[in-house]
Design a protein around this motif. Structure first.
Motif, PDB file in Angstrom:
ATOM      1  N   VAL A   1       0.867  -1.178   0.000  1.00  0.00           N
ATOM      2  CA  VAL A   1       0.000   0.000   0.000  1.00  0.00           C
ATOM      3  C   VAL A   1       0.901   1.224   0.000  1.00  0.00           C
ATOM      4  O   VAL A   1       1.885   1.289   0.742  1.00  0.00           O
ATOM      5  N   ARG A   2       0.578   2.191  -0.852  1.00  0.00           N
ATOM      6  CA  ARG A   2       1.397   3.416  -0.898  1.00  0.00           C
ATOM      7  C   ARG A   2       0.606   4.593  -0.342  1.00  0.00           C
ATOM      8  O   ARG A   2      -0.606   4.673  -0.474  1.00  0.00           O
ATOM      9  N   THR A   3       1.352   5.482   0.277  1.00  0.00           N
ATOM     10  CA  THR A   3       0.725   6.648   0.893  1.00  0.00           C
ATOM     11  C   THR A   3       1.179   7.945   0.242  1.00  0.00           C
ATOM     12  O   THR A   3       0.614   8.997   0.505  1.00  0.00           O
TER      13      THR A   3
ATOM     14  N   ILE B   1      -6.219  -0.200  -7.160  1.00  0.00           N
ATOM     15  CA  ILE B   1      -7.132  -1.335  -7.168  1.00  0.00           C
ATOM     16  C   ILE B   1      -8.500  -0.809  -6.750  1.00  0.00           C
ATOM     17  O   ILE B   1      -8.620  -0.135  -5.724  1.00  0.00           O
ATOM     18  N   TYR B   2      -9.519  -1.088  -7.563  1.00  0.00           N
ATOM     19  CA  TYR B   2     -10.859  -0.613  -7.248  1.00  0.00           C
ATOM     20  C   TYR B   2     -11.886  -1.661  -7.630  1.00  0.00           C
ATOM     21  O   TYR B   2     -11.582  -2.617  -8.318  1.00  0.00           O
TER      22      TYR B   2
ATOM     23  N   GLU C   1     -13.411   1.602  -1.458  1.00  0.00           N
ATOM     24  CA  GLU C   1     -12.550   2.746  -1.740  1.00  0.00           C
ATOM     25  C   GLU C   1     -11.342   2.260  -2.546  1.00  0.00           C
ATOM     26  O   GLU C   1     -10.829   1.159  -2.286  1.00  0.00           O
ATOM     27  N   PRO C   2     -10.868   3.049  -3.510  1.00  0.00           N
ATOM     28  CA  PRO C   2      -9.675   2.652  -4.256  1.00  0.00           C
ATOM     29  C   PRO C   2      -8.467   2.494  -3.328  1.00  0.00           C
ATOM     30  O   PRO C   2      -8.309   3.262  -2.375  1.00  0.00           O
TER      31      PRO C   2
ATOM     32  N   VAL D   1      -0.813   1.124 -13.560  1.00  0.00           N
ATOM     33  CA  VAL D   1      -1.777   0.066 -13.860  1.00  0.00           C
ATOM     34  C   VAL D   1      -3.015   0.239 -12.969  1.00  0.00           C
ATOM     35  O   VAL D   1      -2.899   0.570 -11.790  1.00  0.00           O
ATOM     36  N   ASP D   2      -4.189   0.077 -13.592  1.00  0.00           N
ATOM     37  CA  ASP D   2      -5.455   0.060 -12.865  1.00  0.00           C
ATOM     38  C   ASP D   2      -5.927  -1.381 -12.828  1.00  0.00           C
ATOM     39  O   ASP D   2      -5.979  -2.051 -13.860  1.00  0.00           O
TER      40      ASP D   2
END
Length: 194
Positions: A10-12, A32-33, A38-39, A88-89
């Motif tokens: 996870v990136r912040t 990621i959605y 929430e994405p 990337v989505d």
């Protein structure tokens, strides 16, 4: 359908600077959605993701902070010149869930003897399949076809559990007669007479 396991962090940090920093570490930023959640902004291993994306409609098993999520690529951005992954989505999926994806259309067999050409009107078909059983492609036989023949989407045999989402009447492949060009000497002589 192949399933590839990847570790995702996870990136912040967000923005151009953060994304460039991630790419310098040979990683790819992603989102990621899906499923009304929430994405989630993540960082994925660049080389492993690049290899996974070589398989069309690959199913990704993502390990995010000890929790496993299934996702399929929805949008992939690449650098226009060097081709490396920029972003990337990913779309969350569940086992048993139906998703609509594009699958490649491949031809097999030989045309009837003569000068015929195969025109691929559609290179992909939109199909609905279970997320864990997405076909990588569909095969269409062109064996013995002659000029004027056409194969419609409804004529293509799909794998079990897969349904057509494209217009059934859409022409996927058509066979054309090859047109011979006139020799250059004849066309020049005709042009001189005019």
């Amino acid at each position: 359908m192949s399933e590839v396991k990847l570790a995702a962090d996870v990136r912040t940090s967000f923005g151009k600077g953060a994304a460039r920093s991630i790419r310098r570490e040979n990683k790819v930023p992603g989102v990621i959605y899906g499923h009304g959640t929430e994405p989630v902004h993540v960082t994925l291993p660049g080389h492993d993701l690049l290899l996974a994306l070589r398989t069309p409609n690959v199913l990704l098993s993502l390990d995010i902070d000890g929790k496993t999520e299934l996702a399929i690529p929805k949008a992939v951005q690449r650098d226009a010149i060097k081709g490396y992954l920029v972003h990337v989505d990913l779309l969350l999926v569940k086992k048993g869930e139906k998703v609509t994806v594009e699958v490649a259309v491949e031809t097999e067999g030989n045309l009837a003897p003569g000068s015929f050409l195969v025109e691929n009107v559609l290179n992909t078909l939109s199909v609905e399949a279970e997320a864990t059983h997405i076909p990588t492609s569909v095969s269409v036989s062109i064996e013995g076809l002659e000029a004027g023949a056409a194969i419609h989407a409804k004529d293509i045999k799909l794998p079990a559990g897969t349904t057509l989402a494209t217009d059934p009447e859409a022409v996927v492949i058509q066979i054309l007669a090859a047109q011979a060009e006139e020799p250059a000497a004849e066309t020049e002589a005709e042009g001189a007479e005019a």
